[in-house]
Design a protein around this motif. Structure first.
Motif, short mmCIF file in Angstrom:
data_model
loop_
_atom_site.label_atom_id
_atom_site.label_comp_id
_atom_site.label_asym_id
_atom_site.label_seq_id
_atom_site.Cartn_x
_atom_site.Cartn_y
_atom_site.Cartn_z
N ALA A 19 0.83 -1.21 0.00
CA ALA A 19 0.00 0.00 0.00
C ALA A 19 0.86 1.26 0.00
O ALA A 19 0.56 2.24 -0.70
CB ALA A 19 -0.94 -0.01 1.20
N LEU A 20 1.94 1.24 0.78
CA LEU A 20 2.85 2.39 0.80
C LEU A 20 3.52 2.58 -0.56
O LEU A 20 3.63 3.71 -1.07
CB LEU A 20 3.91 2.21 1.88
CG LEU A 20 3.44 2.31 3.34
CD1 LEU A 20 4.59 2.02 4.28
CD2 LEU A 20 2.85 3.70 3.62
N GLY A 76 -5.52 -6.46 3.81
CA GLY A 76 -5.12 -6.29 5.21
C GLY A 76 -6.31 -6.10 6.12
O GLY A 76 -6.36 -6.68 7.22
N ALA A 77 -7.29 -5.32 5.68
CA ALA A 77 -8.48 -5.07 6.50
C ALA A 77 -9.31 -6.34 6.66
O ALA A 77 -9.86 -6.61 7.73
CB ALA A 77 -9.33 -3.97 5.86
N ALA A 78 -9.39 -7.14 5.60
CA ALA A 78 -10.15 -8.39 5.68
C ALA A 78 -9.46 -9.38 6.62
O ALA A 78 -10.11 -10.15 7.32
CB ALA A 78 -10.30 -8.99 4.29
N HIS A 79 -8.13 -9.36 6.63
CA HIS A 79 -7.39 -10.30 7.46
C HIS A 79 -7.42 -9.90 8.94
O HIS A 79 -7.50 -10.76 9.81
CB HIS A 79 -5.93 -10.37 6.99
CG HIS A 79 -5.12 -11.41 7.69
ND1 HIS A 79 -5.38 -12.76 7.57
CD2 HIS A 79 -4.06 -11.30 8.54
CE1 HIS A 79 -4.52 -13.45 8.31
NE2 HIS A 79 -3.70 -12.58 8.90
N ALA A 189 -3.07 10.22 1.55
CA ALA A 189 -2.76 10.35 2.98
C ALA A 189 -3.50 9.29 3.78
O ALA A 189 -2.93 8.65 4.68
CB ALA A 189 -3.12 11.75 3.47
N TRP A 190 -4.78 9.07 3.44
CA TRP A 190 -5.56 8.06 4.17
C TRP A 190 -4.99 6.67 3.94
O TRP A 190 -4.82 5.90 4.89
CB TRP A 190 -7.02 8.11 3.74
CG TRP A 190 -7.90 7.24 4.60
CD1 TRP A 190 -8.59 7.61 5.72
CD2 TRP A 190 -8.15 5.83 4.42
NE1 TRP A 190 -9.25 6.53 6.24
CE2 TRP A 190 -9.01 5.43 5.47
CE3 TRP A 190 -7.75 4.88 3.49
CZ2 TRP A 190 -9.46 4.11 5.61
CZ3 TRP A 190 -8.19 3.57 3.62
CH2 TRP A 190 -9.04 3.19 4.65
N VAL A 191 -4.70 6.34 2.70
CA VAL A 191 -4.14 5.02 2.38
C VAL A 191 -2.80 4.83 3.09
O VAL A 191 -2.50 3.75 3.62
CB VAL A 191 -3.99 4.85 0.86
CG1 VAL A 191 -3.18 3.59 0.53
CG2 VAL A 191 -5.35 4.78 0.19
N PHE A 194 -3.45 4.20 6.76
CA PHE A 194 -4.02 2.86 6.92
C PHE A 194 -2.93 1.81 6.75
O PHE A 194 -2.88 0.82 7.50
CB PHE A 194 -5.15 2.64 5.91
CG PHE A 194 -6.03 1.46 6.25
CD1 PHE A 194 -7.12 1.62 7.09
CD2 PHE A 194 -5.77 0.20 5.72
CE1 PHE A 194 -7.94 0.55 7.41
CE2 PHE A 194 -6.58 -0.87 6.04
CZ PHE A 194 -7.67 -0.71 6.89
N ALA A 195 -2.05 2.02 5.77
CA ALA A 195 -0.94 1.10 5.54
C ALA A 195 -0.02 1.06 6.74
O ALA A 195 0.42 -0.02 7.18
CB ALA A 195 -0.17 1.50 4.28
N TRP A 196 0.30 2.22 7.29
CA TRP A 196 1.16 2.27 8.46
C TRP A 196 0.50 1.60 9.66
O TRP A 196 1.17 0.96 10.48
CB TRP A 196 1.50 3.72 8.81
CG TRP A 196 2.42 3.82 9.99
CD1 TRP A 196 2.11 4.28 11.24
CD2 TRP A 196 3.79 3.44 10.04
NE1 TRP A 196 3.20 4.21 12.07
CE2 TRP A 196 4.25 3.69 11.35
CE3 TRP A 196 4.68 2.90 9.09
CZ2 TRP A 196 5.56 3.42 11.74
CZ3 TRP A 196 5.98 2.63 9.49
CH2 TRP A 196 6.40 2.89 10.79
#
Length: 219
Positions: A19-20, A76-79, A189-191, A194-196
Motif C-alpha cells: 500500500a505504501l 489487510g483489512a479483511a485479514h 494520505a488516508w491510504v 491505513f498502511a502504516w
C-alpha cells in the motif's frame, strides 16, 4: 480471538508495504508526468490530461500502482477484522475503488475529448467521490479499536472530502488541476496512514511473538 484466527504478521507487513509503495507510485507518476509531458500546467491541467497522449503510460502505471495499494488495504483489512458490518462495507469500498482506478487507467477517454463508444469516465469519477466518502466514515470506528488518532484522522478525511470533493465540479478550469491534486493527496494520505496502521499491528504481533518465545526459552 482464537489462536487460529490471530492475524498473520507477515501478511499484514506485506499488505502495508504494498500500500505504501502504491501510494508512492501515484505521487511519483504525477510528478514525473508533469515534468515530462510538454506544456503541462499542473495548476490548470488535471491528472486526467497526463493519462492521455504520448506519455500516458507514466500516469497509467501510477494509477495501477495505486489500485494495488487500495487492494492491499482491502486484504489487510479483511485479514485483521476490527468491526462488524461497517468494516465489511469499508472492505467492499476498497475493492470497488480498486476496480474504478483500474478502469480509469485502462480506458483512455479523458484529456483528449474522446467521445467514441460508451464514455464512462465521468460516472467512474462520481463513484470515486461517493466511495471515498463512505470508506473514510465506515472504517473510522474500527480503526479506533487500534488507535483513537487513526479514527480521528479518518473522520477528518471524511469531513474534508464531503465538503471539498463537490467543489471540484464547479472549479474554474484555470485552477481545477491543483484542486484535483489536493483531493488526490487526501486519499493518498488516508491510504498511507491505513498502511502504516497495518504495519504497526504486524510489528506489535512480532514483538509479542518474540517475547513469548523468550519466555518459553527461559522456562
Amino acid at each position: 480471538m482464537s489462536e487460529h484466527h490471530q492475524p498473520n504478521s507477515q501478511l499484514l507487513w506485506a499488505a502495508g508495504l504494498i500500500a505504501l509503495m502504491g501510494s508512492l507510485a501515484l505521487i511519483l507518476g504525477n510528478v514525473i508526468g508533469s515534468i515530462v509531458v510538454p506544456g503541462h500546467d499542473w495548476v490548470a491541467d488535471t491528472v486526467s490530461d497526463l493519462a492521455a497522449g504520448r506519455y500516458e503510460i507514466i500516469q497509467d502505471v501510477a494509477l495501477y500502482g495505486y489500485a494495488g495499494a487500495l487492494f492491499a488495504c482491502a486484504i489487510g483489512a479483511a485479514h485483521h477484522h476490527k468491526d462488524g458490518t461497517r468494516w465489511n462495507l469499508g472492505i467492499g469500498c476498497l475493492a470497488i475503488l480498486t476496480v474504478c482506478v483500474v478502469v480509469i487507467g485502462a480506458r483512455n477517454e479523458y484529456g483528449d475529448n474522446d467521445s467514441e463508444g460508451i464514455v464512462i469516465h465521468i460516472y467512474v469519477v462520481y463513484a470515486l467521490g461517493v466511495l471515498f466518502a463512505a470508506l473514510f466514515f465506515l472504517m473510522a470506528r474500527g480503526m479506533a479499536n487500534i488507535g483513537i488518532w487513526y479514527a480521528r484522522f479518518s473522520y477528518g478525511c471524511a469531513i474534508l472530502w464531503v465538503i471539498g470533493a463537490p467543489v471540484f465540479f464547479i472549479m474554474p478550469t484555470g485552477y481545477d488541476g491543483i484542486y484535483e491534486r489536493g483531493l488526490g493527496v487526501l486519499t493518498v494520505a488516508w491510504v498511507t496512514v491505513f498502511a502504516w496502521m497495518l504495519i504497526s499491528i504486524a510489528r506489535g504481533k512480532l514483538d509479542a511473538e518474540i517475547s513469548a518465545q523468550r519466555s518459553s526459552d527461559v522456562f
